[in-house]
Design a protein around this motif. Structure first.
Motif, PDB file in Angstrom:
ATOM      1  N   ARG A   1       7.367  -6.592   2.307  1.00  0.00           N
ATOM      2  CA  ARG A   1       6.190  -5.798   2.635  1.00  0.00           C
ATOM      3  C   ARG A   1       6.402  -5.040   3.950  1.00  0.00           C
ATOM      4  NH1 ARG A   1       1.276  -9.820   2.654  1.00  0.00           N
ATOM      5  NH2 ARG A   1       0.026  -7.932   2.750  1.00  0.00           N
ATOM      6  N   LYS A   2       6.094  -3.746   3.923  1.00  0.00           N
ATOM      7  CA  LYS A   2       6.147  -2.891   5.124  1.00  0.00           C
ATOM      8  C   LYS A   2       7.400  -3.140   5.966  1.00  0.00           C
ATOM      9  CE  LYS A   2       1.143  -2.396   5.461  1.00  0.00           C
ATOM     10  NZ  LYS A   2      -0.058  -2.523   6.267  1.00  0.00           N
TER      11      LYS A   2
ATOM     12  N   ASN B   1       9.517  -1.158   6.911  1.00  0.00           N
ATOM     13  CA  ASN B   1       9.768  -0.098   7.892  1.00  0.00           C
ATOM     14  C   ASN B   1       9.204  -0.421   9.273  1.00  0.00           C
ATOM     15  OD1 ASN B   1       7.197   0.100   6.685  1.00  0.00           O
ATOM     16  ND2 ASN B   1       6.959   2.174   7.490  1.00  0.00           N
ATOM     17  N   LEU B   2       8.329  -1.436   9.378  1.00  0.00           N
ATOM     18  CA  LEU B   2       7.735  -1.746  10.681  1.00  0.00           C
ATOM     19  C   LEU B   2       8.656  -2.595  11.553  1.00  0.00           C
ATOM     20  CD1 LEU B   2       4.025  -2.512   9.672  1.00  0.00           C
ATOM     21  CD2 LEU B   2       5.007  -0.365  10.478  1.00  0.00           C
TER      22      LEU B   2
ATOM     23  N   PRO C   1       4.989  -9.796  15.369  1.00  0.00           N
ATOM     24  CA  PRO C   1       4.123  -9.160  16.369  1.00  0.00           C
ATOM     25  C   PRO C   1       3.018 -10.092  16.864  1.00  0.00           C
ATOM     26  CG  PRO C   1       4.033  -7.964  14.256  1.00  0.00           C
ATOM     27  CD  PRO C   1       4.953  -9.113  14.060  1.00  0.00           C
TER      28      PRO C   1
ATOM     29  N   ARG D   1     -12.953 -10.969   8.812  1.00  0.00           N
ATOM     30  CA  ARG D   1     -11.517 -11.121   8.717  1.00  0.00           C
ATOM     31  C   ARG D   1     -10.831  -9.759   8.816  1.00  0.00           C
ATOM     32  NH1 ARG D   1      -7.413 -11.569   5.509  1.00  0.00           N
ATOM     33  NH2 ARG D   1      -6.190 -13.476   5.533  1.00  0.00           N
TER      34      ARG D   1
ATOM     35  N   LEU E   1       0.614  -1.873  18.497  1.00  0.00           N
ATOM     36  CA  LEU E   1       0.557  -2.741  17.318  1.00  0.00           C
ATOM     37  C   LEU E   1       1.141  -2.015  16.105  1.00  0.00           C
ATOM     38  CD1 LEU E   1      -3.044  -4.157  17.883  1.00  0.00           C
ATOM     39  CD2 LEU E   1      -0.867  -5.051  18.705  1.00  0.00           C
ATOM     40  N   PRO E   2       2.126  -2.632  15.444  1.00  0.00           N
ATOM     41  CA  PRO E   2       2.877  -1.908  14.426  1.00  0.00           C
ATOM     42  C   PRO E   2       2.071  -1.469  13.201  1.00  0.00           C
ATOM     43  CG  PRO E   2       3.490  -4.235  14.453  1.00  0.00           C
ATOM     44  CD  PRO E   2       2.638  -3.995  15.650  1.00  0.00           C
ATOM     45  N   GLY E   3       1.083  -2.238  12.800  1.00  0.00           N
ATOM     46  CA  GLY E   3       0.446  -1.939  11.516  1.00  0.00           C
ATOM     47  C   GLY E   3      -0.838  -1.144  11.597  1.00  0.00           C
ATOM     48  N   ARG E   4      -1.187  -0.635  12.774  1.00  0.00           N
ATOM     49  CA  ARG E   4      -2.480   0.037  12.931  1.00  0.00           C
ATOM     50  C   ARG E   4      -2.255   1.507  13.255  1.00  0.00           C
ATOM     51  NH1 ARG E   4      -6.085  -3.868  11.020  1.00  0.00           N
ATOM     52  NH2 ARG E   4      -5.290  -5.885  11.688  1.00  0.00           N
TER      53      ARG E   4
ATOM     54  N   ASN F   1      -8.257  -1.622   6.159  1.00  0.00           N
ATOM     55  CA  ASN F   1      -7.481  -2.740   6.705  1.00  0.00           C
ATOM     56  C   ASN F   1      -6.004  -2.595   6.301  1.00  0.00           C
ATOM     57  OD1 ASN F   1      -7.060  -3.738   4.140  1.00  0.00           O
ATOM     58  ND2 ASN F   1      -8.274  -5.581   4.384  1.00  0.00           N
ATOM     59  N   PRO F   2      -5.124  -3.482   6.782  1.00  0.00           N
ATOM     60  CA  PRO F   2      -3.692  -3.297   6.507  1.00  0.00           C
ATOM     61  C   PRO F   2      -3.355  -3.286   5.016  1.00  0.00           C
ATOM     62  CG  PRO F   2      -4.002  -4.925   8.232  1.00  0.00           C
ATOM     63  CD  PRO F   2      -5.354  -4.618   7.691  1.00  0.00           C
ATOM     64  N   LEU F   3      -4.223  -3.813   4.174  1.00  0.00           N
ATOM     65  CA  LEU F   3      -3.972  -3.783   2.737  1.00  0.00           C
ATOM     66  C   LEU F   3      -4.716  -2.625   2.071  1.00  0.00           C
ATOM     67  CD1 LEU F   3      -3.541  -6.905   3.661  1.00  0.00           C
ATOM     68  CD2 LEU F   3      -3.425  -7.288   1.208  1.00  0.00           C
ATOM     69  N   HIS F   4      -5.205  -1.727   2.909  1.00  0.00           N
ATOM     70  CA  HIS F   4      -5.934  -0.552   2.456  1.00  0.00           C
ATOM     71  C   HIS F   4      -7.173  -0.880   1.644  1.00  0.00           C
ATOM     72  CE1 HIS F   4      -3.952   3.268   3.699  1.00  0.00           C
ATOM     73  NE2 HIS F   4      -3.266   2.334   4.288  1.00  0.00           N
TER      74      HIS F   4
ATOM     75  N   ALA G   1      -2.710  -7.562  15.530  1.00  0.00           N
ATOM     76  CA  ALA G   1      -1.278  -7.258  15.537  1.00  0.00           C
ATOM     77  C   ALA G   1      -0.635  -7.440  14.173  1.00  0.00           C
ATOM     78  CB  ALA G   1      -0.568  -8.144  16.565  1.00  0.00           C
ATOM     79  N   CYS G   2      -1.175  -8.312  13.329  1.00  0.00           N
ATOM     80  CA  CYS G   2      -0.543  -8.602  12.045  1.00  0.00           C
ATOM     81  C   CYS G   2      -0.701  -7.419  11.092  1.00  0.00           C
ATOM     82  CB  CYS G   2      -1.142  -9.850  11.412  1.00  0.00           C
ATOM     83  SG  CYS G   2      -0.440 -10.172   9.779  1.00  0.00           S
ATOM     84  N   PRO G   3       0.412  -6.837  10.638  1.00  0.00           N
ATOM     85  CA  PRO G   3       0.309  -5.675   9.745  1.00  0.00           C
ATOM     86  C   PRO G   3       0.058  -6.058   8.283  1.00  0.00           C
ATOM     87  CG  PRO G   3       2.486  -5.826  10.813  1.00  0.00           C
ATOM     88  CD  PRO G   3       1.814  -7.138  10.974  1.00  0.00           C
ATOM     89  N   TYR G   4      -0.125  -7.347   8.024  1.00  0.00           N
ATOM     90  CA  TYR G   4      -0.265  -7.805   6.648  1.00  0.00           C
ATOM     91  C   TYR G   4      -1.617  -8.456   6.372  1.00  0.00           C
ATOM     92  CZ  TYR G   4       4.704  -7.185   7.337  1.00  0.00           C
ATOM     93  OH  TYR G   4       5.917  -6.658   7.667  1.00  0.00           O
ATOM     94  N   GLY G   5      -2.504  -8.460   7.352  1.00  0.00           N
ATOM     95  CA  GLY G   5      -3.815  -9.095   7.165  1.00  0.00           C
ATOM     96  C   GLY G   5      -3.702 -10.555   6.782  1.00  0.00           C
TER      97      GLY G   5
ATOM     98  N   GLU H   1      -1.145   6.499   6.351  1.00  0.00           N
ATOM     99  CA  GLU H   1      -1.530   5.451   7.314  1.00  0.00           C
ATOM    100  C   GLU H   1      -2.259   6.029   8.522  1.00  0.00           C
ATOM    101  OE1 GLU H   1       2.417   4.530   7.353  1.00  0.00           O
ATOM    102  OE2 GLU H   1       2.260   2.513   6.533  1.00  0.00           O
TER     103      GLU H   1
ATOM    104  N   PRO I   1       0.808  -1.225   0.000  1.00  0.00           N
ATOM    105  CA  PRO I   1       0.000   0.000   0.000  1.00  0.00           C
ATOM    106  C   PRO I   1       0.838   1.271   0.000  1.00  0.00           C
ATOM    107  CG  PRO I   1      -0.374  -1.284   2.006  1.00  0.00           C
ATOM    108  CD  PRO I   1       0.495  -2.098   1.132  1.00  0.00           C
ATOM    109  N   MET I   2       2.035   1.230   0.602  1.00  0.00           N
ATOM    110  CA  MET I   2       2.846   2.452   0.677  1.00  0.00           C
ATOM    111  C   MET I   2       3.689   2.649  -0.585  1.00  0.00           C
ATOM    112  SD  MET I   2       1.846   3.934   3.177  1.00  0.00           S
ATOM    113  CE  MET I   2       0.272   3.144   3.436  1.00  0.00           C
TER     114      MET I   2
END
Lengths: 263, 385
Positions: free
Chosen positions: A249-250, A252-253, A133, B45, B186-189, B340-343, A167-171, B265, A106-107
């Motif tokens: 993916r991501k 930077n996290l 995470p 999900r 949480l890193p991705g939120r 969501n994390p995948l926008h 917590a998962c930044p990747y879904g 983000e 996405p970024m």
């Protein structure tokens, strides 16, 4: 009870306490990886067939991806792992799936993105992060990291709190919002089905690696996926990474994913 | 002391029976959730936490706000709060019980709940939330009950209660801090990834909690003929005012950082909540209602003449309570998951069964609160306060 037996039991009890103490200490140390690494003595029989690595990783060569190939890989994965196919979109379970470049990265979305990427399906799956995470937040250690880097789920221990999904930044995680069994087309008896109320995700085919087989998706990938030991400089995956620029993916996290993409 | 809970007017029993009926209906839906799974809720999900966790978050705040009565009474020797401190503590008791029920309602495998104790995991904030919430529940039951018992017997509370009271002060702060840490680590939120989340949670708690207590004081005065006292209510009104202003201030700080930095983000979630994103915006009218209620209530509360009018004060307190409930009970949790994390934008709307279960948990809390307050009022009337 005779004396030897009693002293044996006493000894066993004290040892167990000691071990418990050590594992509590290690779990207090920073980094979720240390919590599970090191303490696991092999309880299973080594068949010598198993593929092993210090840190399993995957390279996805997007130049070789086509819609039909992606479908084939997803199908192989979902069949091998008894992933259900629910009608209701809210209840979707996916281990391996395809999405647009702008959603997988996405970024990195760009107005002037190369035409090739604009219409290309990109594969997404659990990144098997080296600093996961999901493992850090799990309140029961139902999700844990193996010594070879694979992030696994214990479906019998999971209480279904879904903290790992937040917590998962990747879904990359799915929850069984209902009983998955009626929605499995053809059950594979070699892999367990799940029950309602637990989380699941890609496991890098740990069950296949144990039998000396490559992951199901890699096997049918026609060379689009390279799987191997990231910590072995002579491995094919390292060779591919040396010769090609690959992104994660991501990054930077700081989760340190083990899945690379050659764009 | 509990005996006074078994003697009551007809209205008291009708109220309790009505609550039990609501609990019964909700429990029926919960049995359905147990057999079918959490699929009967609107969660997905993408929005994997919904109404239950949002109510839990909101109520942790209500529970923590008891400290706003404990601090003036025990640390600043503000004697007037002696009439109501136990009301705050028992509100905390019923709120924490609701929190725990919401957590259980949200679990996919509730019968495995004790895995959290069998496999304690200090790296998980949920583990610590369990520790602090149960500890806080225990502290408030022990403190509230012993202080009330002493009051009934016209003796000072036992000495050993004092240290527990002092411990309960940082403990109250800890429950809402740890609850914020569930999200902000949480890193991705991007929506939650802010150091000000815990302070913001506390500020909104110190507005919504005492505002609710003022409403309860009016209800108790009307139904049970026990007056919390005009000065006491006015002091609480000032606490509500400070809390509400701090809450809006912290919120504006968040908005500034997101909007001025323009990091997608962080802005995407606010954009979704307040303007809608990619054509989705079910929460937009709710979020603006929340802002309007907060600002209107603050305007009323900062004007002394308005605040001192108990009708106006009551309206302002309802506005604060509802405004913060929308903010935390609707927007805060699903807003963090959308996009969501995948926008992708996948919206969340609670279902009827989910709402019924939620209302039943609230009814359980009110049942406990009613019984506890009946006991309090019984003792207060006995000693002739």
């Amino acid at each position: 009870m005779d004396d030897t037996r009693r002293s044996f039991l006493k000894f066993a009890g004290i040892s167990a306490l000691g071990l418990g103490g050590i594992s509590t200490l290690t779990s207090l140390m920073p980094g979720p990886a240390t919590a599970t690494k090191g303490a696991s003595a092999p309880l299973y029989k080594d068949t010598n067939k198993a593929l092993t690595a210090k840190r399993w990783g995957m390279v996805i060569d997007t130049r070789k991806l086509t819609p039909s190939l992606c479908e084939k890989m997803i199908d192989a994965c979902h069949k091998a792992h008894n992933v259900p196919n629910h009608d209701n979109e809210r209840h979707t379970i996916k281990w391996l799936w395809e999405d647009d470049f702008e959603h997988v990265f996405p970024m990195k979305h760009d107005e002037y993105l190369a035409d090739r990427l604009d219409n290309l399906p990109i594969l997404a799956l659990c990144n098997q992060c080296n600093n996961p995470p999901c493992v850090q937040v799990c309140p029961t250690k139902a999700t844990f990291q193996r010594e070879d880097g694979i992030v696994m789920m214990d479906f019998h221990r999971c209480i279904g709190c879904r903290f790992c999904m937040a917590a998962c930044p990747y879904g990359s995680r799915s929850f069984n919002f209902r009983d998955p069994r009626p929605a499995i087309e053809k059950e594979n008896p070699d892999f367990p089905t799940r029950m309602k109320g637990v989380v699941e995700k890609c496991n890098f085919c740990a069950e296949r690696l144990a039998e000396g087989k490559m992951p199901a998706c890699v096997e049918v990938s026609e060379g689009a996926l390279v799987f191997g030991d990231l910590e072995d400089p002579s491995s094919e995956i390292r060779k591919v990474l040396r010769e090609n620029y690959a992104i994660r993916r991501k990054q930077n996290l700081g989760t340190n994913p083990s899945v690379y993409y050659i764009i | 002391m509990l005996e006074s809970a078994f003697k009551g007017s007809k209205g008291y029993w009708v109220w309790l029976l009505a609550l039990l009926a609501v609990i019964g209906v909700g429990f029926g839906f919960y049995l359905r959730q147990l057999t079918f799974g959490l699929g009967i809720t609107g969660m997905s999900r993408d929005v994997s936490w919904g109404f239950y966790i949002a109510q839990f978050t909101f109520l942790v705040g209500v529970a923590a706000s008891a400290v706003m009565l404990v601090i003036p009474y025990y640390l600043h020797d503000y004697k007037k709060f002696g009439r109501i401190t136990v009301l705050g503590e028992f509100l905390a008791v019923s709120s924490v019980i609701m929190c725990l029920l919401f957590i259980i309602a949200d679990l996919g495998q509730p019968m495995r709940l004790f895995n959290v104790l069998i496999h304690p995991t200090p790296s998980s904030m949920l583990f610590w939330d369990m520790v602090v919430l149960n500890g806080y529940l225990f502290l408030n039951i022990v403190i509230g009950w012993n202080v009330l018992d002493a009051e009934r017997n016209s003796v000072p509370p036992p000495q050993w209660v004092k240290p527990l009271i002092y411990i309960s002060i940082p403990w109250a702060i800890s429950i809402h801090t740890v609850t914020a840490f569930l999200y902000c680590g949480l890193p991705g939120r991007g929506f939650w990834l802010t150091a000000i989340l815990a302070p913001r949670f506390l500020a909104s708690a110190f507005a919504a909690g005492p505002a609710f207590l003022i409403i309860l004081a009016f209800i108790v005065r009307g139904f049970a003929k026990y007056d919390a006292g005009r000065d006491q209510i006015q002091t609480m009104a000032k606490i509500v005012t400070y809390g509400a202003i701090a809450n809006v201030f912290f919120f504006l700080c968040e908005v500034f950082v997101a909007i001025y930095s323009q990091i997608p983000e962080h802005t995407a979630h606010l954009q979704y909540l307040f303007f809608g994103l990619h054509g989705h915006g079910v929460l937009v009218p709710w979020m603006w209602t929340s802002i309007f209620l907060m600002l209107a209530a603050i305007t009323l509360l900062v004007i002394p003449a308005a605040r001192q009018n108990e009708v106006v004060l009551g309206i302002a307190c309802i506005a604060i309570f509802v405004g913060i409930w929308i903010d935390k009970g609707l927007g805060m949790i699903s807003g963090g998951f959308i996009p969501n994390p995948l926008h992708h934008v996948r919206e969340y709307v609670p279902t009827i069964p989910e709402i019924a279960i939620t209302i039943a948990v609230y009814a359980t809390g009110f049942l406990i609160l009613t019984i506890l307050y009946k006991v309090v009022v019984g003792v207060k009337q006995e000693v002739g306060e």
